[in-house]
Design an enzyme around this catalytic site. Sequence first.
Site, PDB file in Angstrom:
ATOM      1  N   GLU A   1       5.177  47.172  86.122  1.00 20.86           N
ATOM      2  CA  GLU A   1       5.803  46.632  87.336  1.00 20.86           C
ATOM      3  C   GLU A   1       6.714  45.427  87.112  1.00 20.86           C
ATOM      4  OE1 GLU A   1       2.920  46.073  90.438  1.00 20.86           O
ATOM      5  OE2 GLU A   1       2.264  48.164  90.398  1.00 20.86           O
TER       6      GLU A   1
ATOM      7  N   GLU B   1      -0.611  54.516  89.048  1.00 22.93           N
ATOM      8  CA  GLU B   1      -1.446  53.735  89.967  1.00 22.93           C
ATOM      9  C   GLU B   1      -1.233  54.246  91.384  1.00 22.93           C
ATOM     10  OE1 GLU B   1      -1.183  49.432  90.121  1.00 22.93           O
ATOM     11  OE2 GLU B   1      -1.145  49.313  87.934  1.00 22.93           O
TER      12      GLU B   1
END
Length: 507
Positions: A190, A392
């Site tokens: 991320e 995720e």
Amino acid sequence: MEYSKVITIICLIFVGDSRGQAADFQTFPDGFLIGAASASYQIEGAWNVSGKGESVWDYAFHNMLKQVSDDSNGDIACDSYHKYKEDVQWIRDIGFDHYRLSLSWPRILPNGSKDRVNLDGIRYYRNLLEELKAANVTTVVSLYHWDHPEVLEEIGGWTNEVMVERFEDYAKVVFDNLGYLVDIFVTINEPEMLCFDEPVNSSEATARGLANDVASYLCVHNALKAHAKVWHMYDENYRATQGGIIGLLPVCRGWVSGDGVTEESIERYFQFGCGLVLHPIYKGDYSEIVKTTLADIDVYRNRSFSSLPVFTDEWVKMIKGTNDYFGLNHYTSRIPVMEYGARTSDSGVLEIRDKSWPITVLDRLEVVPEGFGNLLRKIRDEYDNPPVYILENGFADSGEILDYGRINYHYDYLSELLTAIIHDGCNVKAYTIWSLLDNFEWDRGYSISFGIVKVDFTSPNRTRSEKLSTRWWKEVIRTRTLIKPPAPGSTSSWGGCFECDLTNDKS
Ligand SMILES: *[C@@H]1O[C@H](CO)[C@@H](O)[C@H](O)[C@H]1NC(C)=O
Ligand SMILES: *[C@@H]1O[C@H](CO)[C@@H](O)[C@H](O)[C@H]1NC(C)=O
Ligand SMILES: *[C@@H]1O[C@H](CO)[C@@H](O)[C@H](O)[C@H]1NC(C)=O
Ligand SMILES: *[C@@H]1O[C@H](CO)[C@@H](O)[C@H](O)[C@H]1NC(C)=O
Ligand SMILES: *[C@@H]1O[C@H](CO)[C@@H](O)[C@H](O)[C@H]1NC(C)=O
Ligand SMILES: *[C@@H]1O[C@H](CO)[C@@H](O)[C@H](O)[C@H]1NC(C)=O
């Protein structure tokens, strides 16, 4: 997955069903991987054992630089450093195909320098990965999930281009010592959260926060360079012998339509979201819409320099094509509408949340499965239908044992995912639950839970125990079908006693 198989499944499952509302169960495609994820700082603990260096998080929490809602930190967390065998036993019992973990950079290079490799760190990860291999679990390893050595933060962290070289040094040590045990590498988790977190005491991702937008774009720029360098290193020197795949892992929000949503508002929302890091990787350089918009803003602000750093042609080439797979973290969606009048965002888009969306205990993560499907179809169209690995996706609650909210969330999101695969031809290969265990959730500490396995943080043993979702996932994985969530208090549709021995008293 061959196309013919997809067609067969469509016929079997979607006869008489409208889109998104399939039969009582849907079958996962052959070879589809189901797994769970974690991250080093959130589970390992053992922050100061056997030569580990101080991470940026250790320093921030021990020096009160960042607020956590329950005044906790990750010093002990789930104690997975000591309890990794038990973690692997849970993974094995539930039946996961893969497990995603991250390596603590300062556990391996305490001071960020390749001249001092901490052998205990290597030993720990080797034992863990060997344990997973022995259980036939595919290993997904993030080199970096936000915890770099504090010494590197003191020279500016990701705003300093020196990070590119330090990250290469670190990756080389990992490939040399552990690469043979890793099937899928993630370079950086991320980058958008890492670089665009709000300054000081904010949501997550950065222990210290970044000063302003200039620092944020520098951070993204350096993270992309670091990712590309490491991809090339793996590609040239390790892939042939280690046989893994490697890619960057963005987090993408989805979107749904609503009043004021236009093609342009969606495009801006996407390109300023995860498109910021994906465009350079899949198409080369930042997108035109990002470059021209930020240039306009610079003029408006009377800036004599460009907020968005410029890649040389050499870097554009170096970064393009550096994803072996499309890694994706995803949680929630927004309604993107153009901003008129005073501008509050670089993108020029307001990100609206619909009040009717179910909320979760983490207030930015509303439940919007429809947006997930839109996102998957956009990825298919924008990047030529790459193999997508969802690494995720998960649901936060207050630690309930009877976690119906979590089961419903996974069911609804997986229904969208299966529709995207089966109905829309999206090339999704894997789905990964965030998270295996309840863990240290950054600024929210232990006050909220994402785990499908409960951890008792009041016990020195950090005792693990089942939740209702543990049982549901076991059955989904055993049967390879997406089973409808049971109604509270009911017996399960497959004849087992669903809630037996589980009550919310323990939470
Ligand atoms: C590690 O940190 C703990 C506090 O979290 C402290 O009690 C312990 O003494 C430290 N151990 C070493 C070896 O410094
Ligand atoms: C890191 O380097 C500093 C300064 O050279 C030293 O004081 C410290 O002990 C080192 N830490 C570790 C964990 O090696
Ligand atoms: C951040 O949190 C720390 C620790 O609670 C506090 O001392 C500091 O004032 C906070 N900073 C800001 C800008 O809120
Ligand atoms: C792992 O897979 C191999 C080969 O398919 C098999 O022989 C072995 O029994 C499996 N081990 C476990 C622990 O499932
Ligand atoms: C930019 O400079 C002009 C001319 O000096 C000034 O009028 C304007 O307010 C400045 N804009 C900003 C955003 O500071
Ligand atoms: C911790 O685990 C040990 C060994 O499994 C057990 O004997 C002990 O009772 C446990 N303690 C607590 C507080 O759960």
